[in-house]
Design an enzyme around this catalytic site. Structure first.
Site, PDB file in Angstrom:
ATOM      1  N   GLY A  16       0.712  -1.137  -0.051  1.00 50.89           N
ATOM      2  CA  GLY A  16      -0.043   0.074   0.021  1.00 50.89           C
ATOM      3  C   GLY A  16       0.934   1.183  -0.120  1.00 50.89           C
ATOM      4  O   GLY A  16       0.260   2.346   0.608  1.00 50.89           O
ATOM      5  N   LYS A  17       2.079   1.246  -0.511  1.00 53.71           N
ATOM      6  CA  LYS A  17       2.896   2.554  -0.702  1.00 53.71           C
ATOM      7  C   LYS A  17       2.277   3.603  -1.580  1.00 53.71           C
ATOM      8  O   LYS A  17       2.239   4.821  -0.818  1.00 53.71           O
ATOM      9  CB  LYS A  17       4.125   2.022  -1.124  1.00 53.71           C
ATOM     10  CG  LYS A  17       5.114   1.052  -0.368  1.00 53.71           C
ATOM     11  CD  LYS A  17       6.522   1.265  -1.203  1.00 53.71           C
ATOM     12  CE  LYS A  17       6.375   0.698  -2.666  1.00 53.71           C
ATOM     13  NZ  LYS A  17       5.909  -0.874  -2.736  1.00 53.71           N
ATOM     14  N   THR A  18       1.510   3.413  -2.700  1.00 52.09           N
ATOM     15  CA  THR A  18       0.830   4.188  -3.365  1.00 52.09           C
ATOM     16  C   THR A  18      -0.276   4.832  -2.664  1.00 52.09           C
ATOM     17  O   THR A  18      -0.479   6.290  -2.536  1.00 52.09           O
ATOM     18  CB  THR A  18       0.431   3.747  -4.752  1.00 52.09           C
ATOM     19  OG1 THR A  18       1.723   3.409  -5.395  1.00 52.09           O
ATOM     20  CG2 THR A  18      -0.119   4.720  -5.801  1.00 52.09           C
ATOM     21  N   LYS A  39       8.514   9.131  -7.940  1.00 57.47           N
ATOM     22  CA  LYS A  39       8.791   7.522  -7.871  1.00 57.47           C
ATOM     23  C   LYS A  39      10.063   7.292  -9.023  1.00 57.47           C
ATOM     24  O   LYS A  39       9.781   7.261 -10.126  1.00 57.47           O
ATOM     25  CB  LYS A  39       7.297   6.807  -8.716  1.00 57.47           C
ATOM     26  CG  LYS A  39       7.618   5.346  -8.204  1.00 57.47           C
ATOM     27  CD  LYS A  39       6.342   4.523  -8.402  1.00 57.47           C
ATOM     28  CE  LYS A  39       6.525   3.129  -8.320  1.00 57.47           C
ATOM     29  NZ  LYS A  39       6.713   3.019  -6.835  1.00 57.47           N
ATOM     30  N   GLU A 116       8.444   7.820  -3.628  1.00 61.40           N
ATOM     31  CA  GLU A 116       7.884   6.269  -3.340  1.00 61.40           C
ATOM     32  C   GLU A 116       8.741   5.376  -3.904  1.00 61.40           C
ATOM     33  O   GLU A 116       9.241   5.418  -5.150  1.00 61.40           O
ATOM     34  CB  GLU A 116       6.534   6.012  -4.022  1.00 61.40           C
ATOM     35  CG  GLU A 116       5.944   4.960  -3.934  1.00 61.40           C
ATOM     36  CD  GLU A 116       4.571   4.579  -4.581  1.00 61.40           C
ATOM     37  OE1 GLU A 116       4.581   3.358  -4.961  1.00 61.40           O
ATOM     38  OE2 GLU A 116       3.774   5.358  -4.474  1.00 61.40           O
TER      39      GLU A 116
END
Length: 217
Positions: A16-18, A39, A116
């Protein structure tokens, strides 16, 4: 006023990084900051970077200066194969200059840049570097996102030990994609014993942000 970047990592891929990055972007925007996002590397890219597109759409809502930016501007390195960058690059050299140039372009029009990572901290980028090396490369503060499934204690502690060995400032939190009820029974008692209060993306995004980058460079 400029703030140190926030580097978002996780205990593995698909944690669930994004989702977390977007929540941070939204909260930073509510606080009146011009937010940028980067990113550096995304793999598994077909027509366009899926994560990068979501991040760009989110950040353009908070920072008008990024209105004309494209996915390529915030995801400078893109590979088709959904694997670690080391494998996806298929023997090519990673153009780190393009990553730094992208960061500088974003930072010039932003108060803070959220970065990210790809996969987890130990994902190999090339023959020499791992994803965690990018944290110090950008002098970033780290947010470690972990899951709530059985086994998360081991995953979380291993990653925290690594971050502490790197001597970087970090905060960690849980992304409750599922299993919150089971987590309360099987995992929360140890976390509360070990850490005290446990922060989650869903309930504590303000506290997570307060513990991160509200320090000036």
């Amino acid at each position: 006023m400029k703030y140190r970047p926030i580097f978002i990592s996780a205990t593995n891929t698909d944690i669930g990084k994004t989702y977390t990055t977007i929540k941070l972007i939204e909260e930073l925007g509510k606080r009146g900051l011009k937010v940028g996002v980067l990113k550096p590397i995304e793999t598994g890219v077909e027509e366009y970077p899926l994560d990068g597109r979501l991040l760009l759409q989110a950040v353009q809502k908070t920072n008008p200066a990024l209105k004309e930016f494209t996915c390529k501007d915030i995801v400078p390195i893109q590979y088709k194969l959904p694997a670690s960058p080391y494998v996806s690059k298929a023997g090519e050299k990673i153009d780190y200059a393009s990553i730094h140039a992208a960061f500088e372009n974003i930072a010039q029009v932003s108060d803070i840049v959220v970065i990210e990572g790809a996969g987890g901290l130990m994902v190999p980028v090339d023959e020499k570097l791992y994803m965690y090396d990018l944290i110090k490369e950008f002098n970033a503060i780290t947010l470690l996102v972990t899951h709530a499934n059985l086994g998360c204690i081991n995953d979380t502690l291993l990653n925290i030990n690594l971050l502490e060995s790197l001597d970087v400032k970090y905060t960690w939190c849980i992304n409750f994609r599922e299993n919150e009820e089971d987590f309360i029974k099987t995992t929360l008692p140890f976390y509360e014993y070990k850490f005290g209060k446990v922060l989650s993306v869903q309930k504590n995004i303000c506290e997570i942000l307060d513990s991160l980058v509200m320090n000036r460079d």
